[in-house]
Motif scaffolding. Structure first.
Motif, PDB file in Angstrom:
ATOM      1  N   TRP A  26       0.982  -1.281   0.151  1.00 31.75           N
ATOM      2  CA  TRP A  26       0.106  -0.054  -0.113  1.00 31.75           C
ATOM      3  C   TRP A  26       0.843   1.337  -0.057  1.00 31.75           C
ATOM      4  CZ3 TRP A  26      -1.396  -4.514   2.597  1.00 31.75           C
ATOM      5  CH2 TRP A  26      -2.754  -4.733   2.622  1.00 31.75           C
ATOM      6  N   SER A  39       1.937   0.785  -4.306  1.00 33.07           N
ATOM      7  CA  SER A  39       0.492   1.371  -4.861  1.00 33.07           C
ATOM      8  C   SER A  39       0.348   2.748  -4.741  1.00 33.07           C
ATOM      9  CB  SER A  39      -1.013   0.985  -3.909  1.00 33.07           C
ATOM     10  OG  SER A  39      -2.154   1.547  -4.528  1.00 33.07           O
ATOM     11  N   PRO A  90      -4.135   5.659   1.300  1.00 34.87           N
ATOM     12  CA  PRO A  90      -3.992   4.669  -0.077  1.00 34.87           C
ATOM     13  C   PRO A  90      -4.935   4.457  -0.829  1.00 34.87           C
ATOM     14  CG  PRO A  90      -3.840   3.527   2.113  1.00 34.87           C
ATOM     15  CD  PRO A  90      -3.876   5.091   2.525  1.00 34.87           C
ATOM     16  N   LYS A 138      -4.331   5.514  -4.645  1.00 32.33           N
ATOM     17  CA  LYS A 138      -4.190   4.259  -5.416  1.00 32.33           C
ATOM     18  C   LYS A 138      -3.519   4.359  -6.603  1.00 32.33           C
ATOM     19  CE  LYS A 138      -7.131   1.017  -4.639  1.00 32.33           C
ATOM     20  NZ  LYS A 138      -8.295   0.036  -4.714  1.00 32.33           N
TER      21      LYS A 138
END
Length: 509
Positions: A323, A327, A422, A426
């Motif tokens: 994360w 991401s 996150p 994203k």
């Protein structure tokens, strides 16, 4: 996340043919993205959307042959552009036409297309190459790790140069297809989902796909003799783990730790939100390194991470990066706290879960263990400099900064920040000021003094991460509050495992 420009084939052809080779106003792309920590890393003038990497590798000799196809969009009128690469190039084509190329510096591959590229146009770049990666060192370093039965590519801040040409900076993320042919009996491990495995004439080709944006340093490759385990998490996520067959006395501890990946990623989802990728797992090759690395969806672990027994803390740390770091990637290397501070704090949360020390106890221990004159406090986690990018303070003081934030805004808002960030960002990139702005929006508080004190001041804060919040005056930097008059708190049970887990990613540079 970048949006791809869609141009019809006819329009694209018209655009390219309309630009004569002698066009004026076209300029070379920059030989770096402008990152102050690594000025020559990455390149300017284009944006990559996809890498298709096809390799043939002979483990016995470390010989690698490859063809990488890059799909990119020009972000300026380009007469020439660079890729980052270290092996011997045999041929380059741009949009099907032969291109001239030259090398410069440590890793610059300068490409001059037969026809300049107009801003906004798409380009297909094909690079054919070969070499012996272990024989190549750049800046006195190699991220290509030979093993007794093959090789591994894993390193931060760079590892791509030794196996595929790229725009090697986290600010330019792309999707990946990786297809590798090896002698029968070997395994190939990479990112994402294994989409194919086919044997013919003594060779086996493995094909992997990562269909979410990925930074180049997070791409990994491992070749050798591995035992592979596959499973799914309770939530249905595919899990793919692999272990070298010659790990010796570390083998059982490695398996006992890494095989908990599915359980731990589901646990972390409770704090960080839905897992952002289509698979997860890890691999443990027989290498002498001491670090683990959050290579996207398929974490790299060194066997020495498990030399003292099971270590779920390192697994939690690297999974948290999926994360925070994978991401949501840093925009510049000075933003490394957005990766390491949060992954270290995930270990604090795991310690709480395992009743081996609360996050507050761990933060208090870090604060009290380092007197004011300890060089530990001279490293600023929010801008540590390239020489201290993986220093202990980035991890430890970086995690304490998050405990200070938690105390200042309260648990409800803190965990909303931890999960919301996150989710909102994203597959993109971010900076520390952007995270601060987000935390202020969610909490409804001004947090500038807190961030300045814990991330950007080269001295020990006057007080520790005070439960219930702290005033700006109490957090003022420069006070002589660091020389502890009282005893250092009892070391939390989880502390040594956390320290073992947070070994330096840039080892060897």
């Amino acid at each position: 996340m970048r949006k791809r420009l869609i141009v019809s084939a006819a329009s694209a052809l018209t655009l390219f043919l309309a630009v004569p080779a002698s066009a004026t106003g076209f300029q070379p792309g920059a030989a770096g993205v402008g990152d102050t920590y690594y000025p020559s890393y990455g390149n300017g003038g284009y944006d990559v959307s996809h890498y298709d990497i096809r390799l043939k590798y002979q483990p016995a000799t470390d010989e690698l042959e490859g063809t990488t196809t890059i799909l990119a969009t020009a972000t300026q009128d380009l007469s020439r552009f660079n890729l980052d690469f270290a092996l011997n190039v045999q041929e380059v084509r741009v949009n099907g036409w032969p291109a001239t190329f030259a090398t410069s510096g440590e890793q610059e591959l300068e490409i001059t297309p037969a026809r300049p590229l107009a801003k906004g146009s798409q380009a297909t770049v094909v690079v054919r190459y070969k070499g012996v990666p272990s024989a190549v060192k750049k800046y006195g370093y190699t991220a290509w790790l030979r093993t007794p039965d093959g090789a591994v590519a894993a390193g931060e801040p760079e590892s791509a140069w030794w196996w595929f040409p790229s725009n090697d900076h986290p600010s330019d993320k792309a999707t990946f297809d990786v297809s590798v042919q090896v002698p029968d009996g070997n395994e190939v491990i990479s990112n994402g989902i294994l989409t194919g495995k086919r044997s013919q004439a003594g060779w086996t080709r493995f094909s992997w796909r990562e269909n979410k944006p990925q930074a180049t340093y997070l791409a990994t490759l491992a070749i050798g003799k591995f035992d592979v385990t596959t499973d799914t998490t309770p939530s249905g996520l595919p899990v793919y783990n692999a272990y070298s067959r010659d790990l010796g006395e570390n083998a059982d501890a490695a398996r006992a730790s890494v095989e908990r990946t599915g359980e731990l990623v589901d646990w972390l989802s409770g704090y960080f939100g839905e897992y952002p990728f289509s698979s997860i797992g890890g691999y443990v090759p027989n290498v002498p390194t001491r670090f683990a690395l959050e290579t996207q969806t398929r974490v790299f672990y060194s066997p020495r991470q498990f030399a003292r027994g099971t270590n779920t803390s390192v697994v939690v740390h690297e999974l948290a990066h999926q994360w925070y770091g994978d991401s949501v990637s840093l925009s510049r290397w000075s933003d490394i706290w957005l990766n390491e501070g949060f992954a270290a704090y995930a270990q604090y949360l795991w310690s709480e879960h395992e009743n081996e020390g609360t996050a507050q106890e761990l933060a208090d221990y870090v604060y009290a263990s380092h007197p004011a004159d300890d060089p530990f406090w001279t490293v600023k986690p929010g801008d540590p400099g390239p020489d201290n990018q993986f220093a202990g303070a980035v991890y430890d003081r970086g995690a304490v900064a998050l405990q200070a934030l938690r105390n200042a805004v309260g648990d409800e808002k803190f965990f909303a920040i931890l999960k919301g960030w996150p989710t909102e960002r994203k597959y993109g990139n971010a900076t520390i000021p952007e995270f601060q702005a987000y935390a202020e929006k969610v909490s409804g508080q001004k947090l500038g003094d807190l961030f300045t004190t814990w991330l950007f001041t080269a001295s020990k804060p006057a007080t520790g991460p005070v439960a219930g919040g702290a005033s700006a005056a109490a957090l003022a930097p420069g006070a002589d509050g660091g020389k502890a008059d009282g005893a250092v708190p009892v070391e939390p049970k989880s502390w040594k495992k956390i320290q073992e887990a947070n070994s330096r990613h840039g080892e060897g540079r």
